[in-house]
Scaffold this motif. Structure first.
Motif, PDB file in Angstrom:
ATOM      1  N   ARG A 128       0.857  -1.183   0.000  1.00 46.92           N
ATOM      2  CA  ARG A 128       0.000   0.000   0.000  1.00 46.92           C
ATOM      3  C   ARG A 128       0.893   1.232   0.000  1.00 46.92           C
ATOM      4  N   PRO A 129       0.937   1.972  -1.103  1.00 48.79           N
ATOM      5  CA  PRO A 129       1.828   3.136  -1.153  1.00 48.79           C
ATOM      6  C   PRO A 129       1.575   4.150  -0.046  1.00 48.79           C
ATOM      7  N   ASP A 130       0.305   4.374   0.317  1.00 45.43           N
ATOM      8  CA  ASP A 130       0.017   5.389   1.333  1.00 45.43           C
ATOM      9  C   ASP A 130       0.572   5.003   2.695  1.00 45.43           C
ATOM     10  N   PHE A 131       0.592   3.696   2.996  1.00 44.28           N
ATOM     11  CA  PHE A 131       1.103   3.207   4.280  1.00 44.28           C
ATOM     12  C   PHE A 131       2.589   3.565   4.422  1.00 44.28           C
ATOM     13  N   TYR A 132       3.353   3.303   3.380  1.00 42.41           N
ATOM     14  CA  TYR A 132       4.791   3.569   3.458  1.00 42.41           C
ATOM     15  C   TYR A 132       5.118   5.044   3.231  1.00 42.41           C
ATOM     16  N   HIS A 133       4.238   5.764   2.542  1.00 42.97           N
ATOM     17  CA  HIS A 133       4.438   7.197   2.395  1.00 42.97           C
ATOM     18  C   HIS A 133       4.421   7.869   3.769  1.00 42.97           C
ATOM     19  N   GLN A 134       3.572   7.381   4.668  1.00 42.33           N
ATOM     20  CA  GLN A 134       3.526   7.934   6.023  1.00 42.33           C
ATOM     21  C   GLN A 134       4.822   7.679   6.784  1.00 42.33           C
ATOM     22  N   MET A 135       5.592   6.697   6.341  1.00 43.29           N
ATOM     23  CA  MET A 135       6.888   6.401   6.964  1.00 43.29           C
ATOM     24  C   MET A 135       8.036   7.112   6.251  1.00 43.29           C
ATOM     25  N   GLY A 136       7.706   8.002   5.324  1.00 46.65           N
ATOM     26  CA  GLY A 136       8.728   8.809   4.684  1.00 46.65           C
ATOM     27  C   GLY A 136       9.231   8.298   3.356  1.00 46.65           C
ATOM     28  N   PHE A 137       8.609   7.263   2.809  1.00 51.36           N
ATOM     29  CA  PHE A 137       9.017   6.768   1.500  1.00 51.36           C
ATOM     30  C   PHE A 137       8.321   7.587   0.416  1.00 51.36           C
ATOM     31  N   GLY A 138       9.100   7.987  -0.588  1.00 54.00           N
ATOM     32  CA  GLY A 138       8.558   8.778  -1.685  1.00 54.00           C
ATOM     33  C   GLY A 138       8.265   7.910  -2.893  1.00 54.00           C
ATOM     34  N   TYR A 139       7.284   8.325  -3.663  1.00 51.72           N
ATOM     35  CA  TYR A 139       6.906   7.577  -4.855  1.00 51.72           C
ATOM     36  C   TYR A 139       8.002   7.667  -5.913  1.00 51.72           C
ATOM     37  N   GLY A 140       8.253   6.535  -6.564  1.00 52.11           N
ATOM     38  CA  GLY A 140       9.172   6.534  -7.690  1.00 52.11           C
ATOM     39  C   GLY A 140       8.453   6.956  -8.956  1.00 52.11           C
ATOM     40  N   ALA A 141       9.145   6.796 -10.075  1.00 49.26           N
ATOM     41  CA  ALA A 141       8.541   7.174 -11.365  1.00 49.26           C
ATOM     42  C   ALA A 141       7.450   6.184 -11.751  1.00 49.26           C
ATOM     43  N   LYS A 142       6.552   6.639 -12.582  1.00 46.38           N
ATOM     44  CA  LYS A 142       5.483   5.769 -13.062  1.00 46.38           C
ATOM     45  C   LYS A 142       6.027   4.739 -14.055  1.00 46.38           C
ATOM     46  N   MET A 143       5.389   3.587 -14.062  1.00 47.35           N
ATOM     47  CA  MET A 143       5.610   2.586 -15.101  1.00 47.35           C
ATOM     48  C   MET A 143       4.371   2.584 -15.982  1.00 47.35           C
ATOM     49  N   TYR A 144       4.588   2.572 -17.287  1.00 48.40           N
ATOM     50  CA  TYR A 144       3.494   2.611 -18.236  1.00 48.40           C
ATOM     51  C   TYR A 144       3.285   1.227 -18.860  1.00 48.40           C
ATOM     52  N   ARG A 145       2.036   0.890 -19.118  1.00 48.29           N
ATOM     53  CA  ARG A 145       1.750  -0.346 -19.831  1.00 48.29           C
ATOM     54  C   ARG A 145       1.096  -0.006 -21.162  1.00 48.29           C
ATOM     55  N   TYR A 146       1.772  -0.426 -22.215  1.00 49.49           N
ATOM     56  CA  TYR A 146       1.286  -0.209 -23.572  1.00 49.49           C
ATOM     57  C   TYR A 146       0.710  -1.526 -24.092  1.00 49.49           C
ATOM     58  N   ARG A 147      -0.466  -1.444 -24.671  1.00 48.34           N
ATOM     59  CA  ARG A 147      -1.109  -2.619 -25.253  1.00 48.34           C
ATOM     60  C   ARG A 147      -1.290  -2.360 -26.737  1.00 48.34           C
ATOM     61  N   VAL A 148      -0.551  -3.103 -27.552  1.00 45.54           N
ATOM     62  CA  VAL A 148      -0.565  -2.876 -28.986  1.00 45.54           C
ATOM     63  C   VAL A 148      -0.701  -4.216 -29.701  1.00 45.54           C
TER      64      VAL A 148
END
Length: 417
Positions: free
Chosen positions: A124-144
């Motif tokens: 859960r990103p919000d759980f660890y964000h409260q502990m000071g962890f910052g979000y990394g870059a987004k990963m994109y999924r392309y469907r072609v």
């Protein structure tokens, strides 16, 4: 008071039980699943970078976590970092501070080992964000469809790799990691796991004059259980040192047009749709007024600066290009108080150095989570100011601070742990 220490051998089976209770999906087939988890945990210890820690209430194991030692490319310098995974709490001890105690131990353990960065994959990103962890870059999924990808004669330099290719594969990966901000070095154990018989994916390599210049991790997935010939092709990793390696692997994917319905590509590249004949992702989703969906996106890996003072001394002079400026940085870190507070950093010649200056050029103030994301180039300082997350005493200098912390590419970390 909990005691946290390396996992006792006598507690190993209890740790397996904790894992399967906390993550019931990993052992849904009863005793066979339990044995599979036990063997997996034993196998993990074959990697010298991995260790297990237990949280004990008196002599009873009430929590468990797996620690990973890494070397990570941060702004062109390979530095020591620590990862945590498999965090599990006894179901009868949830909401009693076990996870918090283990995470505090984890962060301080790596500070004591002179690491300056921590990372994890969040449940859960919000759980660890409260502990000071910052979000990394987004990963994109392309469907072609495969036909949308560019054909290339370079595809004839591609072949499927096997365990005998591990030395080449390791060399290729670590050469990419040495160039790509955010990536971690790997060792042979990582790729031994890749070629285990139970793994259903394939590893495609591109070779030029006997040198592996790129690789992709692929899996054919059946999307219709009632028809054994209906498949999509998932591309989990697509890593390369040269444009011709990318061209070759895309050419291979193009050639599968008679075999698969869609090619699903995970990529950190938000411009990947320029490679396709049609930028749309075959979802037919249309946003107002006329925006065709090209991909979906998500956040994954999270980063945390655990010792900024040490980080300043570890990075090479190319780390912070931009104006020569001194910055008073007020970090708000309530979870790790020894990281909290103000310091003044002089940026000159691309290097950051802590200095004793009463009146720096500019003062900034922001939480440790967003500061970590900014240091890793996942978000820019001007955006944090725009959103009211960061403040600056001289708004006219926002662009200067933004340039200092910007990176050429977003952080890319694909290491699974």
């Amino acid at each position: 008071m909990y005691s946290i220490r390396p996992l006792d051998e006598a507690s190993f089976d209890d740790a397996v039980t904790l894992m399967t209770n906390a993550y019931p999906g990993i052992a849904r087939d009863g005793s066979a699943g339990l044995e599979r988890v036990r063997q997996y945990m034993r196998d993990e210890l074959l990697d010298p970078r991995v260790s297990y820690c237990g949280c004990y209430d008196d002599r009873r194991l009430v929590g468990f976590m797996r620690l990973h030692d890494f070397r990570i490319n941060v702004r062109g310098t390979l530095i020591s970092g620590g990862g945590v995974g498999g965090v599990a709490v006894d179901l009868t001890h949830k909401k009693r501070g076990v996870a918090k105690a283990m995470m505090e131990y984890y962060l301080r353990q790596y500070r004591s080992r002179e690491a300056s960065l921590a990372l994890l994959w969040p449940f859960r990103p919000d759980f660890y964000h409260q502990m000071g962890f910052g979000y990394g870059a987004k990963m994109y999924r392309y469907r072609v469809t495969a036909q949308q990808l560019p054909p290339s004669e370079e595809r004839f330099r591609c072949r499927f790799l096997n365990a005998n290719d591990i030395p080449q594969l390791l060399g290729c990966h670590n050469a990419i990691a040495a160039e790509r901000h955010g990536m971690a070095e790997e060792n042979e154990h990582t790729f031994f796991k890749t070629f285990r018989p139970e793994r259903m994916h394939k590893v495609l390599g591109y070779e030029f004059d006997g040198v592996l210049e790129g690789y992709a991790v692929l899996a054919f997935t059946n999307f219709d259980p009632g028809n054994f010939i209906k498949y999509d092709l998932r591309v989990h990793h697509l890593l390369y040192l040269t444009p011709r390696a990318l061209s070759g692997m895309l050419g291979f994917l193009h050639s599968q047009f008679d075999q698969v319905r869609h090619v699903l590509i995970a990529s950190p590249d938000d411009a990947f749709h320029y490679l396709c004949q049609d930028p749309r992702d075959n979802s037919d989703v249309l946003e107002q007024p006329v925006f065709h969906q090209t991909n979906t996106a998500g956040v994954g890996i999270m980063f945390r600066v655990i010792d900024f003072d040490r980080l300043c001394g570890q990075l090479q002079p190319v780390a912070f290009p931009g104006s020569e400026i001194s910055v008073g940085i007020m970090l708000r870190d309530t979870f790790l108080p020894e990281n909290d507070g103000r310091r003044v950093v002089a940026f000159r010649g691309g290097r950051a150095e802590l200095v004793a200056v009463d009146s720096p050029t500019v003062e900034i103030n922001l939480p440790i989570a967003e500061f970590s994301s900014m240091v890793m180039g996942a978000v820019t300082f001007d955006k944090l100011c725009e959103y009211g997350i960061a403040t600056i005493d001289k708004p006219a200098r926002v662009a200067d601070v933004t340039r200092l912390f910007a990176t050429e590419t977003p952080p890319l970390c694909l290491t699974s742990f």
